[in-house]
Design a protein around this motif. Structure first.
Motif, PDB file in Angstrom:
ATOM      1  N   MET A  16      -9.282 -14.903 -20.360  1.00 31.60           N
ATOM      2  CA  MET A  16      -7.936 -15.333 -20.075  1.00 31.60           C
ATOM      3  C   MET A  16      -7.080 -14.108 -19.740  1.00 31.60           C
ATOM      4  N   LEU A  17      -6.215 -14.245 -18.745  1.00 31.45           N
ATOM      5  CA  LEU A  17      -5.334 -13.157 -18.334  1.00 31.45           C
ATOM      6  C   LEU A  17      -4.155 -13.034 -19.299  1.00 31.45           C
ATOM      7  N   ARG A  18      -3.846 -11.793 -19.650  1.00 30.00           N
ATOM      8  CA  ARG A  18      -2.668 -11.518 -20.472  1.00 30.00           C
ATOM      9  C   ARG A  18      -1.426 -11.613 -19.583  1.00 30.00           C
ATOM     10  N   ALA A  19      -0.293 -11.801 -20.196  1.00 26.61           N
ATOM     11  CA  ALA A  19       0.964 -11.931 -19.451  1.00 26.61           C
ATOM     12  C   ALA A  19       1.225 -10.682 -18.615  1.00 26.61           C
ATOM     13  N   GLU A  20       0.985  -9.486 -19.161  1.00 29.78           N
ATOM     14  CA  GLU A  20       1.227  -8.252 -18.413  1.00 29.78           C
ATOM     15  C   GLU A  20       0.308  -8.160 -17.198  1.00 29.78           C
ATOM     16  N   GLU A  21      -0.953  -8.555 -17.355  1.00 26.45           N
ATOM     17  CA  GLU A  21      -1.887  -8.518 -16.229  1.00 26.45           C
ATOM     18  C   GLU A  21      -1.474  -9.515 -15.147  1.00 26.45           C
ATOM     19  N   MET A  22      -1.037 -10.705 -15.554  1.00 23.25           N
ATOM     20  CA  MET A  22      -0.568 -11.686 -14.571  1.00 23.25           C
ATOM     21  C   MET A  22       0.647 -11.142 -13.812  1.00 23.25           C
ATOM     22  N   SER A  23       1.558 -10.503 -14.536  1.00 19.70           N
ATOM     23  CA  SER A  23       2.740  -9.924 -13.915  1.00 19.70           C
ATOM     24  C   SER A  23       2.353  -8.826 -12.931  1.00 19.70           C
ATOM     25  N   ASP A  24       1.445  -7.947 -13.336  1.00 19.57           N
ATOM     26  CA  ASP A  24       0.989  -6.878 -12.443  1.00 19.57           C
ATOM     27  C   ASP A  24       0.368  -7.448 -11.174  1.00 19.57           C
ATOM     28  N   ARG A  25      -0.483  -8.444 -11.317  1.00 18.68           N
ATOM     29  CA  ARG A  25      -1.134  -9.048 -10.152  1.00 18.68           C
ATOM     30  C   ARG A  25      -0.117  -9.665  -9.193  1.00 18.68           C
ATOM     31  N   LEU A  26       0.879 -10.359  -9.737  1.00 24.45           N
ATOM     32  CA  LEU A  26       1.907 -10.953  -8.887  1.00 24.45           C
ATOM     33  C   LEU A  26       2.743  -9.873  -8.196  1.00 24.45           C
ATOM     34  N   GLU A  27       3.044  -8.784  -8.897  1.00 23.20           N
ATOM     35  CA  GLU A  27       3.802  -7.695  -8.291  1.00 23.20           C
ATOM     36  C   GLU A  27       3.004  -7.043  -7.157  1.00 23.20           C
ATOM     37  N   LEU A  28       1.708  -6.872  -7.350  1.00 16.68           N
ATOM     38  CA  LEU A  28       0.868  -6.285  -6.301  1.00 16.68           C
ATOM     39  C   LEU A  28       0.775  -7.214  -5.097  1.00 16.68           C
ATOM     40  N   GLN A  29       0.611  -8.510  -5.340  1.00 12.88           N
ATOM     41  CA  GLN A  29       0.584  -9.465  -4.226  1.00 12.88           C
ATOM     42  C   GLN A  29       1.911  -9.449  -3.480  1.00 12.88           C
ATOM     43  N   ASP A  30       3.023  -9.359  -4.206  1.00 10.35           N
ATOM     44  CA  ASP A  30       4.335  -9.298  -3.579  1.00 10.35           C
ATOM     45  C   ASP A  30       4.465  -8.040  -2.718  1.00 10.35           C
ATOM     46  N   LEU A  31       3.935  -6.934  -3.190  1.00 16.58           N
ATOM     47  CA  LEU A  31       3.976  -5.688  -2.421  1.00 16.58           C
ATOM     48  C   LEU A  31       3.229  -5.849  -1.089  1.00 16.58           C
ATOM     49  N   LEU A  32       2.064  -6.500  -1.128  1.00 27.79           N
ATOM     50  CA  LEU A  32       1.294  -6.743   0.095  1.00 27.79           C
ATOM     51  C   LEU A  32       2.070  -7.637   1.064  1.00 27.79           C
ATOM     52  N   ILE A  33       2.731  -8.644   0.540  1.00 31.47           N
ATOM     53  CA  ILE A  33       3.521  -9.547   1.384  1.00 31.47           C
ATOM     54  C   ILE A  33       4.707  -8.801   1.983  1.00 31.47           C
ATOM     55  N   ARG A  34       5.390  -7.988   1.175  1.00 31.16           N
ATOM     56  CA  ARG A  34       6.548  -7.243   1.670  1.00 31.16           C
ATOM     57  C   ARG A  34       6.147  -6.267   2.771  1.00 31.16           C
ATOM     58  N   TYR A  35       4.969  -5.655   2.657  1.00 28.57           N
ATOM     59  CA  TYR A  35       4.470  -4.784   3.730  1.00 28.57           C
ATOM     60  C   TYR A  35       4.348  -5.586   5.025  1.00 28.57           C
ATOM     61  N   SER A  36       3.673  -6.724   4.957  1.00 29.94           N
ATOM     62  CA  SER A  36       3.451  -7.546   6.149  1.00 29.94           C
ATOM     63  C   SER A  36       4.759  -7.992   6.769  1.00 29.94           C
ATOM     64  N   GLU A  37       5.700  -8.431   5.944  1.00 33.01           N
ATOM     65  CA  GLU A  37       6.990  -8.876   6.467  1.00 33.01           C
ATOM     66  C   GLU A  37       7.758  -7.726   7.110  1.00 33.01           C
ATOM     67  N   ALA A  38       7.742  -6.561   6.494  1.00 31.98           N
ATOM     68  CA  ALA A  38       8.456  -5.404   7.053  1.00 31.98           C
ATOM     69  C   ALA A  38       7.888  -5.033   8.423  1.00 31.98           C
ATOM     70  N   ILE A  39       6.576  -5.018   8.546  1.00 30.77           N
ATOM     71  CA  ILE A  39       5.941  -4.693   9.821  1.00 30.77           C
ATOM     72  C   ILE A  39       6.258  -5.771  10.862  1.00 30.77           C
ATOM     73  N   ASP A  40       6.114  -7.031  10.496  1.00 31.22           N
ATOM     74  CA  ASP A  40       6.335  -8.124  11.447  1.00 31.22           C
ATOM     75  C   ASP A  40       7.790  -8.204  11.909  1.00 31.22           C
ATOM     76  N   ARG A  41       8.736  -7.859  11.032  1.00 33.47           N
ATOM     77  CA  ARG A  41      10.157  -7.895  11.395  1.00 33.47           C
ATOM     78  C   ARG A  41      10.630  -6.561  11.973  1.00 33.47           C
TER      79      ARG A  41
END
Length: 140
Positions: free
Chosen positions: A1-26
């Motif tokens: 089972m994922l700990r709350a901190e690990e879930m938070s880290d994973r979501l933050e990393l996914q958000d970083l990947l999305i923000r990169y893509s959006e910045a490049i596309d825009r």
């Protein structure tokens, strides 16, 4: 089972990947300052680009992408993230159709893997290394 901190880290990393893509596309290249570490290494050579430290590559992106492509759209697969305390790695597939500039615009379809390394900073997670590995490209 994922700990709350690990879930938070994973979501933050996914958000970083999305923000990169959006910045490049825009074409909002200054937004990349909050995505990469100042000394990040970036390697786009497998798809015909350059490699180097973040400031040099950011400048290259801002000059080259608008010159050669009217539009593009990053579509990311789910990242395979591995956390190790204050560092992490991820491999993410990206499908990126790009409209080439010209009298008769054509679509260049590119498929790549992003092999990334991340570091947790005082300002949150940042990309410290990105290597783009080409899977395919085709002009239609």
């Amino acid at each position: 089972m994922l700990r709350a901190e690990e879930m938070s880290d994973r979501l933050e990393l996914q958000d970083l990947l999305i923000r990169y893509s959006e910045a490049i596309d825009r074409r909002e290249f200054d937004e990349l300052d909050a995505i990469f570490t100042p000394d990040a290494y970036i390697d786009y050579r497998d798809t015909g680009g350059i490699d180097g430290r973040y400031p040099e590559v950011k400048k290259w992106l801002a000059e080259v992408l608008p010159s050669f492509f009217e539009r593009n759209a990053h579509m990311l697969g789910l990242p395979a993230i591995k956390l190790a305390g204050d560092t992490a790695t991820a491999r993410t597939f990206c499908f990126n159709p790009m409209i080439l500039r010209g009298d008769t615009p054509k679509v260049m379809q590119v498929g790549v893997w992003y092999d990334d390394e991340f570091v947790r900073t005082a300002d949150g997670w940042r990309l410290s290394r990105r290597v783009e590995v080409k899977c395919y490209d085709k002009v239609l």
